[in-house]
Design an enzyme around this catalytic site. Structure first.
Site, PDB file in Angstrom:
ATOM      1  N   ARG A  65       0.915  -1.093  -0.050  1.00 22.22           N
ATOM      2  CA  ARG A  65       0.036  -0.040   0.004  1.00 22.22           C
ATOM      3  C   ARG A  65       0.738   1.268   0.039  1.00 22.22           C
ATOM      4  O   ARG A  65       1.709   1.540   0.986  1.00 22.22           O
ATOM      5  CB  ARG A  65      -1.001   0.090   1.187  1.00 22.22           C
ATOM      6  CG  ARG A  65      -1.798  -1.106   1.547  1.00 22.22           C
ATOM      7  CD  ARG A  65      -3.159  -1.000   0.524  1.00 22.22           C
ATOM      8  NE  ARG A  65      -3.958  -2.085   0.511  1.00 22.22           N
ATOM      9  CZ  ARG A  65      -4.765  -2.665   1.065  1.00 22.22           C
ATOM     10  NH1 ARG A  65      -5.337  -2.039   1.917  1.00 22.22           N
ATOM     11  NH2 ARG A  65      -5.545  -4.016   0.883  1.00 22.22           N
ATOM     12  N   GLU A 122       0.683   4.109   0.927  1.00 20.90           N
ATOM     13  CA  GLU A 122      -0.077   5.308   1.706  1.00 20.90           C
ATOM     14  C   GLU A 122       1.075   5.979   2.343  1.00 20.90           C
ATOM     15  O   GLU A 122       1.455   5.100   3.256  1.00 20.90           O
ATOM     16  CB  GLU A 122      -1.352   4.829   2.370  1.00 20.90           C
ATOM     17  CG  GLU A 122      -2.478   4.214   1.720  1.00 20.90           C
ATOM     18  CD  GLU A 122      -3.668   3.262   2.209  1.00 20.90           C
ATOM     19  OE1 GLU A 122      -3.075   2.996   3.400  1.00 20.90           O
ATOM     20  OE2 GLU A 122      -4.195   2.678   1.872  1.00 20.90           O
ATOM     21  N   ARG A 163      -0.591   1.940  13.326  1.00 23.12           N
ATOM     22  CA  ARG A 163      -1.087   0.785  12.728  1.00 23.12           C
ATOM     23  C   ARG A 163      -1.256   0.346  11.073  1.00 23.12           C
ATOM     24  O   ARG A 163      -1.746  -0.532  10.761  1.00 23.12           O
ATOM     25  CB  ARG A 163      -2.712   0.484  13.194  1.00 23.12           C
ATOM     26  CG  ARG A 163      -3.685   1.827  12.489  1.00 23.12           C
ATOM     27  CD  ARG A 163      -4.821   1.551  13.021  1.00 23.12           C
ATOM     28  NE  ARG A 163      -5.961   2.342  12.375  1.00 23.12           N
ATOM     29  CZ  ARG A 163      -7.305   2.101  12.321  1.00 23.12           C
ATOM     30  NH1 ARG A 163      -7.817   0.995  12.966  1.00 23.12           N
ATOM     31  NH2 ARG A 163      -8.269   3.058  11.842  1.00 23.12           N
ATOM     32  N   HIS A 164      -0.568   1.426  10.520  1.00 19.04           N
ATOM     33  CA  HIS A 164      -0.288   1.228   9.162  1.00 19.04           C
ATOM     34  C   HIS A 164       1.189   0.773   8.804  1.00 19.04           C
ATOM     35  O   HIS A 164       2.177   1.290   9.112  1.00 19.04           O
ATOM     36  CB  HIS A 164      -0.713   2.484   8.423  1.00 19.04           C
ATOM     37  CG  HIS A 164      -2.266   2.699   8.262  1.00 19.04           C
ATOM     38  ND1 HIS A 164      -2.694   3.408   9.309  1.00 19.04           N
ATOM     39  CD2 HIS A 164      -3.079   2.203   7.508  1.00 19.04           C
ATOM     40  CE1 HIS A 164      -4.089   3.351   9.029  1.00 19.04           C
ATOM     41  NE2 HIS A 164      -4.198   2.799   7.772  1.00 19.04           N
ATOM     42  N   GLU A 174     -10.016  -2.190  13.518  1.00 17.03           N
ATOM     43  CA  GLU A 174     -10.422  -2.807  12.236  1.00 17.03           C
ATOM     44  C   GLU A 174      -9.287  -3.870  12.120  1.00 17.03           C
ATOM     45  O   GLU A 174      -8.263  -3.771  11.939  1.00 17.03           O
ATOM     46  CB  GLU A 174     -10.954  -2.045  11.200  1.00 17.03           C
ATOM     47  CG  GLU A 174     -11.245  -2.719   9.994  1.00 17.03           C
ATOM     48  CD  GLU A 174     -10.253  -2.201   8.776  1.00 17.03           C
ATOM     49  OE1 GLU A 174      -9.841  -3.372   8.073  1.00 17.03           O
ATOM     50  OE2 GLU A 174     -10.166  -1.243   8.328  1.00 17.03           O
ATOM     51  N   SER A 196     -11.984  -6.153   6.445  1.00 14.84           N
ATOM     52  CA  SER A 196     -12.878  -5.679   5.683  1.00 14.84           C
ATOM     53  C   SER A 196     -13.346  -6.599   4.790  1.00 14.84           C
ATOM     54  O   SER A 196     -12.588  -7.172   3.931  1.00 14.84           O
ATOM     55  CB  SER A 196     -12.193  -4.257   5.111  1.00 14.84           C
ATOM     56  OG  SER A 196     -13.129  -3.330   5.002  1.00 14.84           O
ATOM     57  N   ARG A 202      -1.676  -6.979  12.305  1.00 17.88           N
ATOM     58  CA  ARG A 202      -2.525  -6.338  13.058  1.00 17.88           C
ATOM     59  C   ARG A 202      -3.296  -7.335  14.123  1.00 17.88           C
ATOM     60  O   ARG A 202      -3.468  -6.734  15.199  1.00 17.88           O
ATOM     61  CB  ARG A 202      -3.768  -5.516  12.093  1.00 17.88           C
ATOM     62  CG  ARG A 202      -3.467  -4.077  12.117  1.00 17.88           C
ATOM     63  CD  ARG A 202      -4.826  -3.532  11.672  1.00 17.88           C
ATOM     64  NE  ARG A 202      -4.243  -2.487  10.899  1.00 17.88           N
ATOM     65  CZ  ARG A 202      -5.260  -1.706  10.323  1.00 17.88           C
ATOM     66  NH1 ARG A 202      -6.445  -1.861  10.083  1.00 17.88           N
ATOM     67  NH2 ARG A 202      -4.861  -0.293   9.486  1.00 17.88           N
TER      68      ARG A 202
END
Length: 520
Positions: free
Chosen positions: A292, A294, A300-301, A443, A446, A494
């Site tokens: 990712r 991002e 948490r990323h 979370e 998903s 996670r």
């Protein structure tokens, strides 16, 4: 040229140089005698030393005992152990060692006696920390428990000690500092190790009992995920990570050069999981890296993590898939409780957290119920608004208070906040057949029922403003008959972090990648 006077040596000078020579000879003889005397005294000289480098010269028939197997049942037995030198404390004619092997350690004693000489004790006291040693010793039970070691009922009385691999004297971090309990405040005079120092010296940090426990438990998560799904009749698949178009039609992708063109690193195995369902594999899962791009510098990323992905055809309702996923998660939680108690306790010593709680069957709330709970707690939000991270955490606390569970499902998310391939709810077009799963208010999965009809998929993609040409291959896979199906993706790091109640995902990623870290 030298003058004659300069070359003439007086009788006094001659006598002096003879004296000096005699003195030198005497000194040399004295040293030789001393060395000989020491050699005679050091009756244990063959019982210690630095071994020749192991180049597979010979295969010894020697059995090495694991540190965790050193129990009172082995009392009075002579054993060989290979371990790391964790700490050394010399005291007069004896030297106490703590030998460490992964998450287990044992006290050892080298004392002057009929098996160990003074020189042997001195040698042991000077071995550098973190060196790997082979030790032959007698297992002895102790009257008082050794609280600082995992093997607190026994100690080793060393008879031989050889260094197999010597560590540098200066370590970039001290292991005892790296496992100091996290109490939130720095104690006076007690060093702690910050996260960047740990990650820059990850090889040493991974040796700590806490890191060993974290990654053994993480390996257990993978194994339990795999075993549970194989028992349910799933097929494990491998999907490509180099792809021609962004998997989710988004911009958060890493571009890589691919011969004369560009390719992308897969954000998710989504397309390929669905293709396998269209190809009649019925139930599939895969475990692999997900990328990712991002720029998220949060707790948490990560830019690369391990995805545990599931996709499954169902008969009439996507809850068939939802039940299958929650069953799998519950099996993982139970397996961790049964098989990894030692690891859980080890991590808890440094990072205290409450034991993880879950219900059977898993609690399932609808999105609107979650919003109602938040509103009752004073949060102002719209019906179709997505959950912010603070609201996710708050809802987690509210659910824990009301239902006493750390794991639950939130079902029927608003359609607008979900990707284009999400199936709309047949009873209320504002909502969708999609769900998230939460652990301790964060979370971890998903998922949704996917649109399996090419016509509806085209409409949904156009509604989201996605270039249809870029996802043509994806849409075409549904033109030849596709079973209704649903699935989801879980982040391994996670799940590990939240199960253990840790506060940063970098603690559960062996060599983490985030926007600021590309090494080691």
């Amino acid at each position: 040229l030298w003058s004659e006077e300069a070359l003439m040596i007086t009788p006094e000078e001659q006598a002096q140089s003879k004296k000096a020579l005699k003195k030198q000879q005497k000194e040399a003889e004295k040293q030789a005698k001393k060395a000989e005397k020491q050699a005679k005294m050091d009756f244990a000289k063959d019982r210690y030393g630095v071994s020749a480098m192991v180049q597979s010269q010979e295969r010894l028939g020697r059995t090495l005992i694991r540190v965790q197997d050193l129990t009172p049942e082995k009392a009075n037995q002579l054993v060989w152990v290979r371990a790391r030198m964790h700490t050394i404390r010399a005291k007069g004619k004896q030297c106490f060692l703590v030998l460490r092997q992964q998450q287990f350690n044992v006290q050892a004693l080298v004392a002057v006696g009929d098996r160990a000489s003074k020189q042997m004790v001195k040698f042991a006291a000077n071995i550098t920390k973190e060196s790997i040693v082979d030790v032959e010793a007698v297992v002895q039970t102790v009257e008082q428990k050794i609280e600082t070691c995992t093997q607190h009922d026994v100690e080793l009385h060393v008879e031989r000690i050889f260094v197999i691999s010597q560590a540098d004297a200066r370590l970039p971090l001290q292991l005892e500092d790296a496992v100091r309990p996290d109490v939130g405040v720095e104690e006076e005079g007690r060093a702690t190790v910050n996260q960047d120092t740990r990650l820059d010296n990850r090889v040493i940090d991974l040796r700590t009992t806490t890191s060993q426990a974290i990654f053994r438990l993480q390996s257990g998560v993978c194994q339990l995920f795999r075993d549970t799904l194989l028992q349910k009749g799933f097929v494990e698949i491998q999907t490509p990570k180099i792809i021609s178009a962004a998997s989710e039609g988004g911009a958060n992708v890493f571009t890589v050069s691919y011969f004369k063109t560009s390719a992308y690193l897969a954000q998710s195995p989504q397309l390929y999981k669905q293709m396998c369902i269209c190809a009649d594999f019925d139930k599939v899962f895969c475990i692999g890296p997900v990328f990712r791009a991002e720029d998220s510098n949060t707790h948490r990323h990560l830019t690369e993590f391990v995805g545990l992905d599931i996709e499954m055809a169902f008969n009439y309702h996507y809850h068939e898939v939802l039940d299958s996923i929650t069953d799998t998660m519950v099996e993982i939680f139970k397996g961790l409780m049964d098989r990894f108690q030692t690891e859980i306790q080890t991590v808890c010593k440094q990072y205290h957290s409450e034991p993880f709680k879950f219900l059977e069957p898993t609690l399932r709330l609808e999105y609107q119920e979650g919003v109602a709970m938040l509103r009752a707690a004073g949060v102002e939000m719209g019906d179709e608004e997505d959950l912010s991270t603070p609201n996710e955490k708050l809802l987690g606390r509210l659910v824990k208070e009301k239902y006493d569970t750390d794991f639950y499902v939130l079902d029927k998310y608003p359609l607008e906040v979900r990707p284009f391939y999400t199936m709309p709810d047949p009873h209320n077009p504002k909502y969708s057949n999609s769900y998230d799963m939460f652990m301790r208010g964060e979370e971890i999965l998903s998922g949704a029922q996917r649109v399996h009809d090419a016509q509806l998929l085209t409409e949904r993609a156009s509604h989201h403003g996605i270039d249809l040409e870029k996802i043509k291959a994806y849409i075409d896979s549904f033109r030849y008959g596709a079973p209704p199906h649903a699935g989801g993706g879980i982040g391994l790091e996670r799940v590990t972090m939240l199960y253990l109640g840790l506060h940063n995902i970098r603690q559960t990623s062996m060599f983490p990648r985030d926007p600021k870290r590309l090494t080691p």
